[in-house]
Design a protein around this motif. Sequence first.
Motif, short mmCIF file in Angstrom:
data_model
loop_
_atom_site.label_atom_id
_atom_site.label_comp_id
_atom_site.label_asym_id
_atom_site.label_seq_id
_atom_site.Cartn_x
_atom_site.Cartn_y
_atom_site.Cartn_z
N THR A 1 -24.78 -27.94 -43.45
CA THR A 1 -25.33 -26.71 -44.01
C THR A 1 -26.61 -27.01 -44.76
O THR A 1 -26.70 -28.03 -45.47
N THR B 1 -29.01 -25.36 -47.55
CA THR B 1 -29.15 -24.33 -48.58
C THR B 1 -30.61 -24.22 -48.98
O THR B 1 -31.22 -25.23 -49.35
N SER C 1 -26.00 -21.15 -37.08
CA SER C 1 -25.66 -19.84 -37.62
C SER C 1 -26.22 -19.74 -39.02
O SER C 1 -26.78 -20.70 -39.56
N ARG C 2 -26.05 -18.57 -39.63
CA ARG C 2 -26.57 -18.39 -40.98
C ARG C 2 -25.67 -17.50 -41.80
O ARG C 2 -24.88 -16.71 -41.27
N ASP C 3 -25.78 -17.66 -43.11
CA ASP C 3 -25.12 -16.79 -44.08
C ASP C 3 -26.23 -16.26 -44.98
O ASP C 3 -26.68 -16.96 -45.89
N THR C 4 -26.68 -15.06 -44.71
CA THR C 4 -27.81 -14.53 -45.47
C THR C 4 -27.45 -14.27 -46.93
O THR C 4 -28.32 -14.31 -47.79
N SER C 5 -26.18 -14.01 -47.21
CA SER C 5 -25.77 -13.76 -48.59
C SER C 5 -25.90 -15.01 -49.45
O SER C 5 -26.09 -14.91 -50.67
N LYS C 6 -25.80 -16.17 -48.80
CA LYS C 6 -25.93 -17.44 -49.52
C LYS C 6 -27.27 -18.12 -49.25
O LYS C 6 -27.54 -19.19 -49.79
N ASN C 7 -28.07 -17.50 -48.39
CA ASN C 7 -29.37 -18.08 -48.00
C ASN C 7 -29.18 -19.50 -47.43
O ASN C 7 -29.87 -20.45 -47.82
N GLN C 8 -28.23 -19.60 -46.52
CA GLN C 8 -27.89 -20.88 -45.90
C GLN C 8 -27.91 -20.75 -44.38
O GLN C 8 -27.64 -19.67 -43.84
N PHE C 9 -28.19 -21.86 -43.71
CA PHE C 9 -28.00 -21.90 -42.27
C PHE C 9 -27.27 -23.20 -41.92
O PHE C 9 -27.42 -24.21 -42.62
N THR C 10 -26.48 -23.14 -40.86
CA THR C 10 -25.53 -24.20 -40.56
C THR C 10 -25.70 -24.69 -39.13
O THR C 10 -25.85 -23.90 -38.20
#
Length: 121
Positions: A21, A23, A72-81
């Motif tokens: 991940t 961040t 993939s990404r988690d926009t709520s955490k501003n992360q991409f994996t």
Amino acid sequence: QVQLQESGPGLVKPSQTISLTCTVSGASITTDPYYWIWVRQPPGKGLEWIGRIVHDGRTSYTPSLKSRTSISRDTSKNQFTLNLNSVSPEDTAMYYCARDLGDGSGCLDYWGQGTQVTVSS
């Protein structure tokens, strides 16, 4: 100041999945026109571009790894994996996340410090 930080396990067994991940702070991964990429550098070799996720969520992968890779990404955490499955010792490398300016130049203006991943039983 834009900062990127990789996280994930440093040791993975063959046939398993590398999951890393990135961040991001100081910038949003949804901001046009930037791309968010993963690259790696195996021991004694050059940098290899793995894939990217664009500000709108579209992804692209290098052909040689495409069948085993997903980003993939988690926009709520501003992360991409990054997930790279069915790994072998040849996937041992330093893995980096970075930001591409998204202007066609291929310029990467911010990098994470990198994380070493070793594939070994």
